[in-house]
Design a protein around this motif. Structure first.
Motif, mmCIF file in Angstrom:
data_model
loop_
_atom_site.group_PDB
_atom_site.id
_atom_site.type_symbol
_atom_site.label_atom_id
_atom_site.label_comp_id
_atom_site.label_asym_id
_atom_site.label_seq_id
_atom_site.Cartn_x
_atom_site.Cartn_y
_atom_site.Cartn_z
ATOM 1 N N GLY A 1 0.811 -1.220 0.000
ATOM 2 C CA GLY A 1 0.000 0.000 0.000
ATOM 3 C C GLY A 1 0.837 1.259 0.000
ATOM 4 O O GLY A 1 0.522 2.231 -0.696
ATOM 5 N N GLY A 2 1.918 1.257 0.761
ATOM 6 C CA GLY A 2 2.798 2.428 0.808
ATOM 7 C C GLY A 2 3.424 2.744 -0.539
ATOM 8 O O GLY A 2 3.555 3.910 -0.919
ATOM 9 N N GLN A 3 3.770 1.715 -1.273
ATOM 10 C CA GLN A 3 4.331 1.936 -2.602
ATOM 11 C C GLN A 3 3.239 2.318 -3.601
ATOM 12 O O GLN A 3 3.456 3.170 -4.462
ATOM 13 C CB GLN A 3 5.066 0.688 -3.072
ATOM 14 C CG GLN A 3 6.343 0.470 -2.284
ATOM 15 C CD GLN A 3 7.072 -0.739 -2.773
ATOM 16 O OE1 GLN A 3 7.895 -0.617 -3.670
ATOM 17 N NE2 GLN A 3 6.759 -1.897 -2.223
ATOM 18 N N TYR A 4 2.081 1.691 -3.486
ATOM 19 C CA TYR A 4 0.964 2.001 -4.366
ATOM 20 C C TYR A 4 0.562 3.473 -4.224
ATOM 21 O O TYR A 4 0.205 4.126 -5.204
ATOM 22 C CB TYR A 4 -0.217 1.075 -4.059
ATOM 23 C CG TYR A 4 -1.406 1.295 -4.942
ATOM 24 C CD1 TYR A 4 -1.433 0.763 -6.235
ATOM 25 C CD2 TYR A 4 -2.506 2.022 -4.508
ATOM 26 C CE1 TYR A 4 -2.523 0.967 -7.067
ATOM 27 C CE2 TYR A 4 -3.596 2.230 -5.317
ATOM 28 C CZ TYR A 4 -3.605 1.701 -6.602
ATOM 29 O OH TYR A 4 -4.677 1.903 -7.424
ATOM 30 N N LEU A 5 0.627 3.985 -2.999
ATOM 31 C CA LEU A 5 0.279 5.389 -2.736
ATOM 32 C C LEU A 5 1.454 6.338 -2.958
ATOM 33 O O LEU A 5 1.349 7.525 -2.676
ATOM 34 C CB LEU A 5 -0.238 5.529 -1.299
ATOM 35 C CG LEU A 5 -1.552 4.809 -1.004
ATOM 36 C CD1 LEU A 5 -1.856 4.843 0.485
ATOM 37 C CD2 LEU A 5 -2.688 5.416 -1.814
ATOM 38 N N ASN A 6 2.569 5.788 -3.437
ATOM 39 C CA ASN A 6 3.767 6.571 -3.736
ATOM 40 C C ASN A 6 4.324 7.270 -2.477
ATOM 41 O O ASN A 6 4.789 8.405 -2.540
ATOM 42 C CB ASN A 6 3.493 7.591 -4.839
ATOM 43 C CG ASN A 6 4.763 8.024 -5.545
ATOM 44 O OD1 ASN A 6 5.685 7.228 -5.708
ATOM 45 N ND2 ASN A 6 4.811 9.272 -5.951
ATOM 46 N N LEU A 7 4.270 6.563 -1.356
ATOM 47 C CA LEU A 7 4.813 7.105 -0.110
ATOM 48 C C LEU A 7 6.303 6.812 0.012
ATOM 49 O O LEU A 7 7.068 7.632 0.514
ATOM 50 C CB LEU A 7 4.070 6.519 1.088
ATOM 51 C CG LEU A 7 2.565 6.784 1.121
ATOM 52 C CD1 LEU A 7 1.924 6.066 2.288
ATOM 53 C CD2 LEU A 7 2.295 8.285 1.171
ATOM 54 N N TYR B 1 12.274 7.408 0.900
ATOM 55 C CA TYR B 1 11.006 8.065 1.211
ATOM 56 C C TYR B 1 10.686 9.026 0.076
ATOM 57 O O TYR B 1 11.549 9.795 -0.347
ATOM 58 C CB TYR B 1 11.104 8.869 2.501
ATOM 59 C CG TYR B 1 11.183 8.067 3.778
ATOM 60 C CD1 TYR B 1 10.781 6.738 3.846
ATOM 61 C CD2 TYR B 1 11.630 8.663 4.947
ATOM 62 C CE1 TYR B 1 10.836 6.030 5.026
ATOM 63 C CE2 TYR B 1 11.688 7.960 6.138
ATOM 64 C CZ TYR B 1 11.294 6.650 6.171
ATOM 65 O OH TYR B 1 11.348 5.958 7.349
ATOM 66 N N ILE B 2 9.454 8.999 -0.395
ATOM 67 C CA ILE B 2 9.008 9.933 -1.425
ATOM 68 C C ILE B 2 8.074 10.950 -0.779
ATOM 69 O O ILE B 2 8.352 12.143 -0.780
ATOM 70 C CB ILE B 2 8.321 9.179 -2.588
ATOM 71 C CG1 ILE B 2 9.326 8.197 -3.227
ATOM 72 C CG2 ILE B 2 7.782 10.160 -3.618
ATOM 73 C CD1 ILE B 2 8.719 7.231 -4.214
ATOM 74 N N ASN B 3 6.969 10.481 -0.246
ATOM 75 C CA ASN B 3 6.007 11.321 0.468
ATOM 76 C C ASN B 3 5.789 10.733 1.854
ATOM 77 O O ASN B 3 4.665 10.489 2.271
ATOM 78 C CB ASN B 3 4.677 11.387 -0.297
ATOM 79 C CG ASN B 3 4.835 12.048 -1.634
ATOM 80 O OD1 ASN B 3 5.300 13.165 -1.709
ATOM 81 N ND2 ASN B 3 4.459 11.348 -2.691
ATOM 82 N N ALA C 1 6.161 8.947 10.640
ATOM 83 C CA ALA C 1 5.017 8.189 10.133
ATOM 84 C C ALA C 1 5.315 6.690 10.239
ATOM 85 O O ALA C 1 4.447 5.908 10.639
ATOM 86 C CB ALA C 1 4.716 8.575 8.690
ATOM 87 N N SER C 2 6.538 6.306 9.922
ATOM 88 C CA SER C 2 6.929 4.902 10.061
ATOM 89 C C SER C 2 6.840 4.445 11.507
ATOM 90 O O SER C 2 6.368 3.351 11.800
ATOM 91 C CB SER C 2 8.354 4.679 9.555
ATOM 92 O OG SER C 2 8.372 4.604 8.169
#
Length: 152
Positions: free
Chosen positions: A43-49, A115-117, A122-123
């Protein structure tokens, strides 16, 4: 290469800390953590986080060495050494979350992840939630024999 190194180090730690007599019960904590971690990282990658690099063999967008290394191992060991007293569980969750965050920051330093966004706080928050969920899972489904092989 960082993914392989984390897997090897995790399994060495596992070898020294695991109680083989409890493994039949605590292995489910590893599977729970593997499923939860896979869902969160996908999910984190899918949301570009955030993004993982040099994955070698992919598992939900992350390295299979990472998922079956530190993620799986920490789930088993966390379940095995889960304290019975609630205030010790809170301390355990915070300490293990900080240790896991340290591992994450080391991986970021190797550029195997970025980290992108996202932010390390948060982690840390997600880690706290994950270990709270693992604590509930372990108490509910792993039928741990408290005071037998446990430190507290």
């Amino acid at each position: 290469m960082p993914w392989v190194i984390t897997a090897v180090v995790s399994w060495i730690i596992f070898y020294f800390l695991v109680d083989v007599n409890l493994l039949r019960r605590t292995v489910w904590g590893g599977f729970f953590t593997l499923a939860l971690g896979s869902l969160v990282d996908w999910g984190g990658q899918y949301l570009n986080l955030y993004k993982f690099h040099d994955v070698i063999i992919s598992w939900a967008g992350c390295s299979v060495f990472y998922k079956f290394g530190p993620v799986f191992v920490i789930g088993i060991l966390f379940t095995q050494y889960l304290p019975k007293k609630k205030y010790l569980q809170v301390i355990n969750i915070v300490v293990i979350s900080l240790l896991y965050l340290t591992l994450e920051l080391l991986i970021l330093q190797t550029t195997a992840a970025e980290y992108i966004n996202w932010h390390y706080l948060a982690s840390f928050t997600v880690d706290i939630g994950a270990f709270i969920a693992l604590t509930w899972f372990a108490e509910t489904f792993c039928l741990l024999p408290y005071n037998k092989g446990h430190l507290f």
